[in-house]
Design a protein around this motif. Structure first.
Motif, short mmCIF file in Angstrom:
data_model
loop_
_atom_site.label_atom_id
_atom_site.label_comp_id
_atom_site.label_asym_id
_atom_site.label_seq_id
_atom_site.Cartn_x
_atom_site.Cartn_y
_atom_site.Cartn_z
N ILE A 284 0.77 -1.25 -0.05
CA ILE A 284 -0.07 0.05 0.11
C ILE A 284 0.88 1.20 0.05
O ILE A 284 0.58 2.08 -0.62
N PHE A 285 2.06 1.22 0.79
CA PHE A 285 2.69 2.52 0.99
C PHE A 285 3.21 3.00 -0.47
O PHE A 285 3.38 4.10 -0.75
N GLY A 286 3.66 1.92 -1.14
CA GLY A 286 4.10 2.40 -2.68
C GLY A 286 3.45 3.15 -3.31
O GLY A 286 3.65 4.36 -3.92
N CYS A 354 2.55 -2.54 -13.51
CA CYS A 354 2.61 -2.79 -12.34
C CYS A 354 2.67 -1.61 -11.10
O CYS A 354 2.81 -1.91 -9.90
N GLY A 355 2.58 -0.32 -11.46
CA GLY A 355 2.65 0.68 -10.69
C GLY A 355 3.62 0.72 -9.63
O GLY A 355 5.01 0.55 -9.98
N SER A 356 3.34 0.82 -8.52
CA SER A 356 4.62 0.56 -7.63
C SER A 356 4.76 -0.71 -6.96
O SER A 356 5.36 -0.88 -5.82
N GLY A 357 4.31 -1.55 -7.75
CA GLY A 357 4.51 -3.22 -7.29
C GLY A 357 3.68 -3.80 -6.33
O GLY A 357 4.21 -4.88 -5.99
N ASN A 358 2.66 -3.17 -6.00
CA ASN A 358 1.77 -3.97 -4.78
C ASN A 358 1.27 -5.61 -5.07
O ASN A 358 1.38 -6.30 -4.21
#
Length: 906
Positions: A284-286, A354-358
């Motif tokens: 979530i933080f990513g 992938c966005g920030s990889g969640n």
């Protein structure tokens, strides 16, 4: 059999409370109270279904419960039980320990734990509702500390921008600032998790820099260089205690600029360092951190990240459930366990947006948990397998991603590193073996680029044999909402081939994904806007996918996308998986149910791959035609408010005969009174002598003459009447073209003669009440939601696709009479509540009980037309509807040539 209601479960659990004495029978009675089959519970009681390690004091059923009688403290017993290999191996949902005075229970899906006196079980019965198929809204507890950390970092980010005007304005400058923040995030995490010494980074900043922040940039530049230096002797003495990190994260280049700090910026950095980062959820933080540093996204802080429960909807049915089942089947075989360990070590997971990889982070963690469970079981079977504990076989090099935002790429790589370290800590706790994270060796397989233009095989080569799973939540935008850049992305995917211009943007991922997995072992599952499986979009996207030899392996039908972010997005999505056609079971997940399907079509229903295309007449010839309402094209001159009507009649009482009630979807649903001038051609000359009407007709003519459309200009000659006339002086059914998706039923109306329905709604003239019952049934609503499509998130009705294709069996006069009685009951109840608008009556939170009951009578009656057995879900209704649709269209096609032959013969 339909599931138990909440009230029924409460009543069944109540007798378990307040007993004089409790014993082992309690757990069996509790399972029965939640509707578990009597036969299963009997087998569990006699031991044939009990898979517990110690059946004398424990009761365990795969996927359901692990129950333990505690001799001492139940909480201690529970904590010990939670970490046992059997709980992981059997995918246990609830772990329970009790001394028959107190009961402690743990939900392994949501990570919630509850404790209470066992005599008060009735006060806590909702905790175990998943046994009855009622899943909790929150499956996994997610720390709000992630939100606080992101907000704190946001303040630091803003202060650094203010302190460094112009430096970070261009692309390279902003990238440099983004990289700086990924380095800070790693340092905060490292000093709380044993990578650095406790608080080493924050203490160094506080101890070795000036309070005004004037030398902090220089200090951090030197520190980052030290973290990229292997030999401590080559580092400054005051930084020699910091370890070597490598992995490109701290590689020093001329392009990487450390920003200047102010006192406030330094204070914000130290305040961030004081937060506890140990248990940060990188998944979530990513996403939230990405929002912090992306212009215009700060207000969205975390609201569009995909929560862990929703990510699990992609990876569990796609591959994780099957791997856990293999673990269960292999628990007694060392050879099979080692083979399974080797298998999961070769699995590749690929997120092409992938966005920030969640998604990748959660998939990595789940595979590591599975690996730990395998190793624990091997240790139970033979101590010789301790040699396998030297390191994890799950490499982050097997996790691939494509992301268009370069900063998100860096965050995704960092998130995987953090996840790896967290799992290494768990490995150490279980096996007493330390797997150091640093120096970082693996750099990950996350590539920057536009996934619609990148060759996916160049990012994650697919040799056809490797076990590859594509997962993710690609971006979606309807055709009318797509930017010019998005529209330009279609050409690289389709090349010179023609393609439907109304495709949703996410269709590019489904199409490229389908090509990528075709004729290989790879499979995919994407979270998607549910509109891709509704209405016209089904026809636009799925035939080409199915033509590649693919099928939908499983699907989650529409559900609200919810998470624990500060601002919840609350959009409606689905999960759709694709794979090469196989004999493997197919499943539809809906309303907490898992339904096995013969085939899942593009509407996510159990049925053949038929598509409801536009047709000009109803499939069932007993149904009258449904038309658009009458279109005025008058500039508002032929439409009257209540005051307009009164003024017109006051000025000329004879005007009354030329005024009719007038309504459309919005007017009808919200109870607004409007009127219109309705003048027949035979009366055109007469109304010219009524000045107030003649003036309105004249203005209508002027409006039409000024139109850019030639057809409208020509209608200036008949300005006394509507541009499109479809009104008939009969009873009529009005069907809104657009309605809120929250409503259980579209507020369809039944109007007496004299109402003019406008073109914002559909109209059925010469209507009879039995048709009203059909159209207001749950059966018809299920069909509408499947094939009708959406406007934004609202339901969009279509006469040519929804109504004309609605498969209705031949109706006897007796059936029509029953439907008529049920229809009149609904209309009577509406009349009883006439002080409320239909918008209020059909608000799902306010719908009166008697109206619900009246609709339930219609639902049951219409259902009985299609099936002798009650339906448990709309998916079952759709399955029968599509089967009937296919049969009726086939019969229609078969009869068409015969009719033509007979005409020719004449």
């Amino acid at each position: 059999m339909a599931g138990l209601s909440l009230k029924a479960i409460e009543e069944r659990v109540a007798p378990l409370a307040g007993r004089e004495m409790y014993n082992r029978e309690f757990i069996f009675d509790l399972l029965l109270a939640y509707g578990k089959p009597q036969g299963n519970v009997t087998r569990l009681r006699n031991g044939s279904l009990n898979v517990a390690v110690d059946p004398s004091t424990e009761v365990a059923q795969k996927n359901v419960v692990y129950f333990k009688e505690a001799n001492g403290d139940p909480l201690e017993a529970l904590e010990e039980l939670k970490t046992t290999p059997a709980v992981v191996r059997f995918s246990t949902r609830f772990v329970i320990a009790t001394d028959y005075v107190d009961l402690i229970a743990h939900d392994t899906n949501t990570n919630e734990t509850i404790g209470f006196p066992i005599r008060e079980i009735d006060q806590h019965f909702t905790f175990f509702l998943p046994w009855a198929g009622m899943e909790k809204a929150q499956y996994v507890a997610e720390s709000h500390a992630d939100v606080k950390a992101a907000e704190r970092m946001g303040k630091l980010f803003d202060e650094l921008l203010n302190a460094n005007p112009g430096i970070f304005d261009d692309v390279q400058g902003r990238h440099s600032l983004n990289i700086f923040f990924t380095r800070l995030l790693f340092c905060f995490f490292a000093e709380d998790t044993g990578i650095f010494e406790d608080n080493q980074f924050t203490n160094a900043v506080g101890s070795q820099t000036q309070p005004d922040g004037s030398d902090l940039a220089e200090f951090l530049t030197e520190l980052f260089k030290a973290l990229d230096t292997a030999d401590p002797a080559d580092k400054p003495t005051h930084l020699a205690g910091f370890p070597y990190v490598n992995g490109r994260l701290f590689t020093v280049t001329d392009e990487q600029v450390v920003p200047r700090f102010t006192k406030q910026a330094r204070d914000e950095l130290i305040a961030s360092g004081k937060l506890i980062w140990r248990d940060i959820n990188p998944d979530i933080f990513g996403s939230m951190f990405q929002a912090i540093v992306t212009p215009g996204k700060r207000s969205d802080l975390g609201q569009h990240y995909t929560s862990v429960p929703n990510i699990l909807k992609t990876i569990e049915p796609l591959f994780l459930d099957e791997l856990k089942e293999e673990l269960n089947q292999s628990q007694g075989s060392e050879r099979r366990l080692v083979r399974l360990l080797d298998r999961i070590a070769t699995i590749k997971v690929f997120d092409p947006a992938c966005g920030s990889g969640n998604f990748l982070v959660i998939a990595y963690k789940e595979l590591r948990k599975l690996e730990h469970a395998i190793l624990e079981r091997l240790a139970e079977l033979s101590p010789s397998h301790q040699v396998l504990w030297a390191d994890s076989k799950i490499s982050i090099e097997n996790f691939y991603g494509i992301e268009i935002d370069d900063f998100a790429v860096e965050v995704a790589i960092l998130s995987l590193w953090i996840a790896k370290h967290q799992m290494n800590r768990e490995f150490r706790e279980k096996f007493k073996v330390d797997i150091p994270l640093i120096p970082l060796k693996a750099t990950g397989q996350i590539k920057a680029g536009n996934a619609t233009r990148v060759d996916w095989n160049e990012v994650c080569p697919n040799d056809g044999e490797t076990e590859i799973y594509l997962i993710g939540n690609p971006p979606y935008k309807g055709a009318s909402e797509q930017t010019a850049e998005m529209k330009a992305d279609f050409l690289p995917v389709f090349g010179s081939s023609a393609y439907p211009k109304n495709l949703d943007y996410i269709a590019l991922w489904f199409i490229k994904g389908a090509r990528y997995i075709s004729s290989t072992q790879a499979e995919l599952a994407f979270v998607t806007t549910n509109s891709v499986a509704q209405g016209q979009h089904v026809e636009l996207m799925f035939p080409g996918i199915f033509a590649l030899g693919l099928e939908i392996g499983y699907a989650y039908t529409s559900f609200k996308w919810e998470n624990n972010a500060k601002y919840n997005a609350g959009v409606t999505v689905a999960v759709i998986s694709l794979r090469n056609r196989s004999a493997q079971p197919k499943y539809i997940f809906t309303d907490g149910l898992q339904i096995e399907a013969t085939n899942i079509n593009g509407y996510l229903a159990d049925g053949t791959d038929v598509i409801a295309t536009r047709r000009t007449k109803p499939l069932n010839t007993q149904l009258p035609p449904m038309l658009f309402g009458s279109k005025p094209a008058d500039g508002g001159n032929l439409i009257l408010s209540s005051s307009d009507r009164e003024s017109l009649i006051t000025a000329s009482p004879v005007s009354t005969v030329y005024i009719k009630r007038y309504t459309g979807a919005d007017d009808f649903i919200n109870g607004r009174d409007r009127y219109c001038l309705w003048i027949e051609p035979r009366d055109a000359d007469e109304v010219r002598s009524i000045p107030t009407i003649a003036d309105r007709v004249k203005r209508t003519a002027a409006t039409r003459s000024e139109s850019k459309k030639l057809a409208t200009q020509q209608l200036a000659n008949v300005a006394f009447q509507f541009a499109e006339v479809r009104y008939k002086p009969t009873d009529a059914i009005i069907v809104p073209r657009v309605s809120s998706e929250r409503r259980s039923y579209i507020p369809i109306g039944y109007l007496e003669p004299g109402w003019v329905i406008n073109d914002q709604a559909f109209a059925v003239y010469d209507a009879e009440p039995w048709l009203f019952a059909l159209l207001t049934s749950r059966m018809h609503m299920a069909w509408t939601r499947a094939v009708g499509g959406q406007l934004e998130t609202r339901l969009r009705y279509s006469n040519t696709i929804v109504y004309n294709n609605f498969p209705v069996p031949p109706l006897s006069e007796t059936t029509k009479e029953k439907l008529t009685i049920a229809a009149l009951r609904v209309l009577d109840v509406r009349e009883y509540h006439c002080e409320q608008t239909l918008a209020e009556l059909y608000d799902p939170d306010k719908m009166p009980r008697d109206l619900r009951d009246a609709h339930a009578e219609i639902d049951a009656l219409v259902d009985s037309i299609y099936s002798k057995k009650p339906y448990e879900s709309d998916e079952q209704r759709l399955s029968d509807l599509f089967e009937l649709y296919e049969r009726m269209t086939a019969e229609e096609a078969a009869s068409a040539p015969a009719k033509k032959t007979r005409r020719t013969a004449k």
